[in-house]
Design a protein around this motif. Sequence first.
Motif, PDB file in Angstrom:
ATOM      1  N   LYS A 139       0.737  -1.083  -0.010  1.00  0.00           N
ATOM      2  CA  LYS A 139      -0.029  -0.105  -0.035  1.00  0.00           C
ATOM      3  C   LYS A 139       0.852   1.255   0.133  1.00  0.00           C
ATOM      4  N   TYR A 140       2.013   1.259   0.688  1.00  0.00           N
ATOM      5  CA  TYR A 140       2.749   2.456   0.865  1.00  0.00           C
ATOM      6  C   TYR A 140       3.443   2.431  -0.325  1.00  0.00           C
ATOM      7  N   ILE A 141       4.056   1.296  -1.058  1.00  0.00           N
ATOM      8  CA  ILE A 141       4.656   1.416  -2.184  1.00  0.00           C
ATOM      9  C   ILE A 141       3.995   1.939  -3.262  1.00  0.00           C
ATOM     10  N   LYS A 142       2.695   1.492  -3.433  1.00  0.00           N
ATOM     11  CA  LYS A 142       1.902   2.117  -4.325  1.00  0.00           C
ATOM     12  C   LYS A 142       1.553   3.595  -4.529  1.00  0.00           C
ATOM     13  N   LYS A 143       1.447   4.260  -2.989  1.00  0.00           N
ATOM     14  CA  LYS A 143       1.457   5.651  -2.668  1.00  0.00           C
ATOM     15  C   LYS A 143       2.452   6.256  -3.257  1.00  0.00           C
ATOM     16  N   GLU A 144       3.757   5.749  -3.123  1.00  0.00           N
ATOM     17  CA  GLU A 144       4.957   6.363  -3.724  1.00  0.00           C
ATOM     18  C   GLU A 144       4.952   6.298  -5.135  1.00  0.00           C
ATOM     19  N   ILE A 145       4.400   5.270  -5.819  1.00  0.00           N
ATOM     20  CA  ILE A 145       4.427   5.047  -7.173  1.00  0.00           C
ATOM     21  C   ILE A 145       3.591   6.180  -7.959  1.00  0.00           C
ATOM     22  N   GLN A 146       2.478   6.383  -7.084  1.00  0.00           N
ATOM     23  CA  GLN A 146       1.576   7.318  -7.666  1.00  0.00           C
ATOM     24  C   GLN A 146       2.264   8.645  -7.596  1.00  0.00           C
ATOM     25  N   ARG A 147       2.829   8.878  -6.742  1.00  0.00           N
ATOM     26  CA  ARG A 147       3.429  10.234  -6.512  1.00  0.00           C
ATOM     27  C   ARG A 147       4.812  10.331  -7.499  1.00  0.00           C
ATOM     28  N   LEU A 148       5.346   9.383  -7.899  1.00  0.00           N
ATOM     29  CA  LEU A 148       6.438   9.430  -8.742  1.00  0.00           C
ATOM     30  C   LEU A 148       5.862   9.711 -10.240  1.00  0.00           C
ATOM     31  N   LEU A 149       4.594   9.388 -10.605  1.00  0.00           N
ATOM     32  CA  LEU A 149       3.788   9.710 -11.693  1.00  0.00           C
ATOM     33  C   LEU A 149       4.130  11.138 -12.144  1.00  0.00           C
ATOM     34  N   SER A 150       3.683  12.075 -11.162  1.00  0.00           N
ATOM     35  CA  SER A 150       3.771  13.451 -11.502  1.00  0.00           C
ATOM     36  C   SER A 150       4.988  13.955 -11.184  1.00  0.00           C
ATOM     37  N   TYR A 151       5.908  13.344 -10.878  1.00  0.00           N
ATOM     38  CA  TYR A 151       7.371  13.798 -10.386  1.00  0.00           C
ATOM     39  C   TYR A 151       8.207  14.173 -11.531  1.00  0.00           C
ATOM     40  N   GLN A 152       8.583  15.543 -11.608  1.00  0.00           N
ATOM     41  CA  GLN A 152       9.427  15.951 -12.888  1.00  0.00           C
ATOM     42  C   GLN A 152      10.888  16.189 -12.997  1.00  0.00           C
ATOM     43  N   SER A 153      11.293  16.085 -11.646  1.00  0.00           N
ATOM     44  CA  SER A 153      12.838  16.220 -11.315  1.00  0.00           C
ATOM     45  C   SER A 153      13.368  14.861 -11.593  1.00  0.00           C
ATOM     46  N   ASP A 154      14.930  14.766 -11.672  1.00  0.00           N
ATOM     47  CA  ASP A 154      15.559  13.612 -11.975  1.00  0.00           C
ATOM     48  C   ASP A 154      15.836  12.632 -10.714  1.00  0.00           C
ATOM     49  N   ALA A 155      16.382  11.461 -10.884  1.00  0.00           N
ATOM     50  CA  ALA A 155      16.308  10.397 -10.023  1.00  0.00           C
ATOM     51  C   ALA A 155      17.122  11.038  -8.576  1.00  0.00           C
ATOM     52  N   LEU A 156      18.114  11.649  -8.915  1.00  0.00           N
ATOM     53  CA  LEU A 156      18.810  12.060  -7.564  1.00  0.00           C
ATOM     54  C   LEU A 156      18.207  13.039  -6.801  1.00  0.00           C
ATOM     55  N   HIS A 157      17.182  14.026  -7.030  1.00  0.00           N
ATOM     56  CA  HIS A 157      16.381  15.030  -6.177  1.00  0.00           C
ATOM     57  C   HIS A 157      15.237  14.141  -5.670  1.00  0.00           C
ATOM     58  N   TRP A 158      14.732  13.043  -6.444  1.00  0.00           N
ATOM     59  CA  TRP A 158      13.877  12.268  -5.904  1.00  0.00           C
ATOM     60  C   TRP A 158      14.382  11.462  -4.518  1.00  0.00           C
ATOM     61  N   ASN A 159      15.371  10.891  -4.853  1.00  0.00           N
ATOM     62  CA  ASN A 159      16.132  10.003  -3.895  1.00  0.00           C
ATOM     63  C   ASN A 159      16.704  10.799  -2.682  1.00  0.00           C
ATOM     64  N   LEU A 160      17.093  12.177  -2.812  1.00  0.00           N
ATOM     65  CA  LEU A 160      17.349  12.849  -1.683  1.00  0.00           C
ATOM     66  C   LEU A 160      15.915  13.031  -0.803  1.00  0.00           C
ATOM     67  N   GLU A 161      14.953  13.257  -1.635  1.00  0.00           N
ATOM     68  CA  GLU A 161      13.727  13.413  -0.710  1.00  0.00           C
ATOM     69  C   GLU A 161      13.365  12.090  -0.025  1.00  0.00           C
TER      70      GLU A 161
END
Length: 355
Positions: A139-161
């Motif tokens: 359930k938690y992973i699905k929420k993060e995947i949905q959040r990633l859908l609209s995420y525009q920055s690169d992997a580094l910035h997501w990973n820092l978050e």
Amino acid sequence: MEMKIHGEIKGIKYKLFLHKPLTRFPLENLDRALSEKASFILRVNEDNEFALSWWVSPKRTRSYPYARVYDTLGFSGKKVTIIPVIKDEGKDGDRDFLQWDTISLMSLLGVYVIVGYYIQADRNPRYRNKITNQRFDTKYIKKEIQRLLSYQSDALHWNLEQIDKISHIADMAFNAYNKISKKLGVEMHSMKSAERRIKELHKGKEEFMKLSRKLAHKAQERESVTVQPKECLAGIKGMITIKNYLGGYYYFTCDEVEIHGEDIYLIEGKHTTTGNLPSEGDIKDGLIKMILFTNLENVRVDEQKYNPVPVLKLTTNSRFNENLLSKSKRKLFNLLKEEAKYNGFKIKINDSFIV
């Protein structure tokens, strides 16, 4: 002996030949996908798909996580990997914590990390205080995947978050392990030793980075003087510090280093005691290092500059004979040679270069 090497990576350019075709699963079948495949394509909706892999443990030496990630790197869209913040197998088993250097390597490869945690497990029938078959909180992973859908920055910035949320994720992980412990009647590792790590995680991203960098550096120093049992190597070990375009520093070990004139051979070794060729997982594990080494620039030992020559060294207990390879191994071997030629690294089997 060891050699200290410095280099830079400004971007990753690499073509894969060994990656497996990935099965597609819709988001609602994520549980099934995680139980059946180490890497797969996740169809989030009609317009979006991610290539997804997952780690059994946050420790890089278990279950070939690099091979799982490797299989997703040929995908043109977002590459995502799920890594547990902690894996506790119970008092009779191991306990591993996520380290910053794992996150930073994924950032360097352009892979988005979802830091997850386990909420279900079964009792290991062979040990009183050990659990097995751990399952993620999907359930938690699905929420993060949905959040990633609209995420525009690169992997580094997501990973820092992700690191910013690490203390909250760790709390959820330990609460889950407490429930597993009570439900299964299995004693887990002492919380006191873990609390020190959690306190460090609660101090936020910078402290987490500092702690893990220190631990990874210590591990690198230990590894630089220890030949692993499954390695069969004879040269000088190397410690490579890679700086990327954002100024981040990444620490890696190199199994062997040889200097030939203006060239420095950076050798990653994989050994087999049983087969005519190391396993596919071992080879892909080695290829992750080739991805890094083939993109190195401005390589120096002290202030002397060298041309990096990446080498994947495969060793066997017996004499290598390509004609004795099975059909599947021969296909793997031929693709490996193509990958080496295209990307510019060498392959050495025992004492002979074949590419």
